[in-house]
Design an enzyme around this catalytic site. Structure first.
Site, PDB file in Angstrom:
ATOM      1  N   SER A 101       0.693  -0.882   0.212  1.00 27.50           N
ATOM      2  CA  SER A 101      -0.319  -0.059   0.198  1.00 27.50           C
ATOM      3  C   SER A 101       0.575   1.381  -0.391  1.00 27.50           C
ATOM      4  O   SER A 101       0.546   1.590  -0.941  1.00 27.50           O
ATOM      5  CB  SER A 101      -0.991  -0.432   0.952  1.00 27.50           C
ATOM      6  N   ASP A 240      -2.694   6.094  -3.803  1.00 29.24           N
ATOM      7  CA  ASP A 240      -0.890   5.447  -3.105  1.00 29.24           C
ATOM      8  C   ASP A 240      -0.704   4.464  -3.865  1.00 29.24           C
ATOM      9  O   ASP A 240      -1.609   4.341  -4.968  1.00 29.24           O
ATOM     10  CB  ASP A 240      -1.523   5.123  -1.395  1.00 29.24           C
ATOM     11  N   ASP A 242      -0.992   1.758  -3.821  1.00 31.69           N
ATOM     12  CA  ASP A 242      -2.182   0.906  -4.744  1.00 31.69           C
ATOM     13  C   ASP A 242      -3.040   0.773  -4.959  1.00 31.69           C
ATOM     14  O   ASP A 242      -3.614   0.230  -5.354  1.00 31.69           O
ATOM     15  CB  ASP A 242      -2.309  -1.194  -3.631  1.00 31.69           C
ATOM     16  N   ASP A 244      -5.662   2.782  -3.676  1.00 33.82           N
ATOM     17  CA  ASP A 244      -7.461   2.093  -3.323  1.00 33.82           C
ATOM     18  C   ASP A 244      -7.631   3.424  -2.372  1.00 33.82           C
ATOM     19  O   ASP A 244      -8.513   3.585  -1.499  1.00 33.82           O
ATOM     20  CB  ASP A 244      -7.381   1.252  -2.582  1.00 33.82           C
TER      21      ASP A 244
END
Length: 446
Positions: A101, A240, A242, A244
């Site tokens: 993340s 960010d 990833d 999400d």
């Protein structure tokens, strides 16, 4: 039963440690395959972000799944929400995302989605852990799983995201700076906004395996804020690593966080009367201004523990479809099963276009209370509740706030830090109190 390997959002840690290495990932892939073994010709989708370690983890998981007799579809770098969507779309039995993340490249991890695109239940995670602790056995040769590249993954996700934006509306006339965090969104996000008509300036869109989230993205928007002003853009968008979570920047170069974005979306739905929200879920970290604004509009508000998984759990318990975190994880069950930075951005851009108002005006619907968050690095485990120095500091902090604020100290679920949050009516007192508490935590770790 307490989990041995899984944390609040899958399995995460430093690459090379006892879990994030090739040997454990091989066994993890096999264990997942064993749990799915009851499914006829089970198939698992694997996506990843742009970390250098993703290649190693992907190969190990692939080998383990194949050894258990499970077929694999590989998407390459894709946002986490894309894997959630595609897992359901292609009728796979599960989806796996290799990512840490918002963390930097030395970290990595693995998180999972079930066939419906939701995160795994505690029961399934425990079933996987039970298999991990068993001796690994490979199926006979004619039952080994096959692996294939899913070359159409990018195109399918791009079209899905565009389908959430009204067909009679475009982004023509908007200039958008898009910060891809040198992460998973780099190959899809700029194209989505461009195809809908926006003039796009892409930054942090050149990943090299090491620069993910490095002075860029949703956790570090300073460069994006500068670029929005420099390019005279209408808005800035930061994802960010990833993809999400989402943080935005208005045309003045000012940051707009997840609480403000969630509030804009909820109030918009309230006035449209289309899918008007019965209630909204935030977290214990959500700004009090969000709760106060929603209640003025007769929209119920509940707080969950920190983590989009807990936000979603409470949303489902309440039967509500909108929730999110200050950090920019926003879940809209009208469109997705998990936080999706691109789709959230499209909803905010839709509101801007339909209202013919800049983001700077839209965010005025919510007045934020002064809030300070300080992350204090720690080594090992620190029992906040039992530490006498910290307990004394909290008592002193409560006196300083004089009943007009909130104090929250909690260990992060993803990083070795204690998060110190103080909120109140006077910004000076809030900052002073937060710094005093952070110093007490730091002193207690020495």
């Amino acid at each position: 039963m307490q989990k041995k390997y899984f944390g609040t959002d899958g399995i995460r840690g430093k690459v090379g440690n006892s879990l994030i290495n090739a040997e454990f990932m091989l066994k993890l892939g096999w264990a997942v395959g064993r749990v799915l073994a009851n499914s006829h010709s089970a198939t698992v989708l694997i996506g990843k972000d742009t970390r250098i370690s993703g290649y190693m983890i992907e190969s190990a998981l692939q080998a383990g799944l194949s050894a258990a007799g499970v077929n694999i579809k590989l998407t390459g770098p894709m946002p986490t929400p894309a894997i959630a969507y595609l897992t359901n779309s292609v009728r796979a039995d599960a989806g796996i995302v290799i990512s840490a993340s918002h963390n930097h490249y030395p970290d990595n991890g693995v998180k999972f989605f079930n066939k419906d695109g939701f995160k795994l239940s505690d029961e399934l995670e425990l079933a996987i852990e039970k298999q991990i602790d068993k001796p690994m056995k490979t199926v006979v040769a004619d039952r080994l799983g096959k692996a294939a590249r899913m070359n159409e993954a990018h195109g399918r996700y791009i079209e899905f995201c565009k389908s959430t934006f009204p067909s009679n509306l475009t982004l023509k006339g908007l200039k958008i700076v898009v910060d891809c965090a040198n992460g998973a969104a780099y190959a899809v996000a700029p194209s989505i906004f461009h195809e809908l008509g926006a003039e796009v300036v892409a930054i942090a869109d050149d990943p090299d395996g090491f620069n993910i989230n490095q002075t860029c993205g949703a956790t570090d928007t300073a460069h994006l804020q500068e670029m929005v002003v420099k390019h005279n853009a209408d808005v800035g968008i930061a994802f960010d690593g990833d993809g999400d979570r989402l943080i935005m920047v208005d045309h003045h170069g000012l940051r707009v966080d997840g609480d403000e974005l969630l509030c804009i979306m909820a109030i918009d739905r309230f006035y449209l009367k289309e899918n008007a929200p019965l209630g909204v879920v935030g977290t214990i970290m959500s700004n009090l201004g969000l709760e106060q604004t929603l209640k003025r509009h007769h929209i119920a508000f509940e707080r969950s523990p920190v983590g989009d998984r807990y936000v979603l759990d409470l949303m489902q318990q309440k039967g509500w479809f909108l929730g999110g975190e200050s950090s920019g994880h926003i879940v809209d069950l009208g469109f997705t099963t998990t936080g999706d930075g691109v789709i959230t951005a499209l909803q905010i851009l839709r509101i801007m276009q339909q209202a013919e108002k800049p983001l700077a005006d839209l965010k005025k619907v919510m007045v934020k209370n002064p809030q300070v968050l300080i992350n204090v690095p720690i080594k090992g485990i620190l029992d906040i509740a039992q530490n006498p120095n910290i307990k004394k500091a909290i008592t002193e902090a409560e006196k300083q706030l004089n009943g007009a604020g909130r104090i929250l100290l909690r260990p992060s679920g993803t990083e070795p830090v204690i998060r110190v949050m103080v909120e109140g009516s006077d910004e000076g007192i809030v900052r002073q109190t937060a710094e005093m508490l952070a110093a007490a935590v730091q002193q207690s770790t020495l």
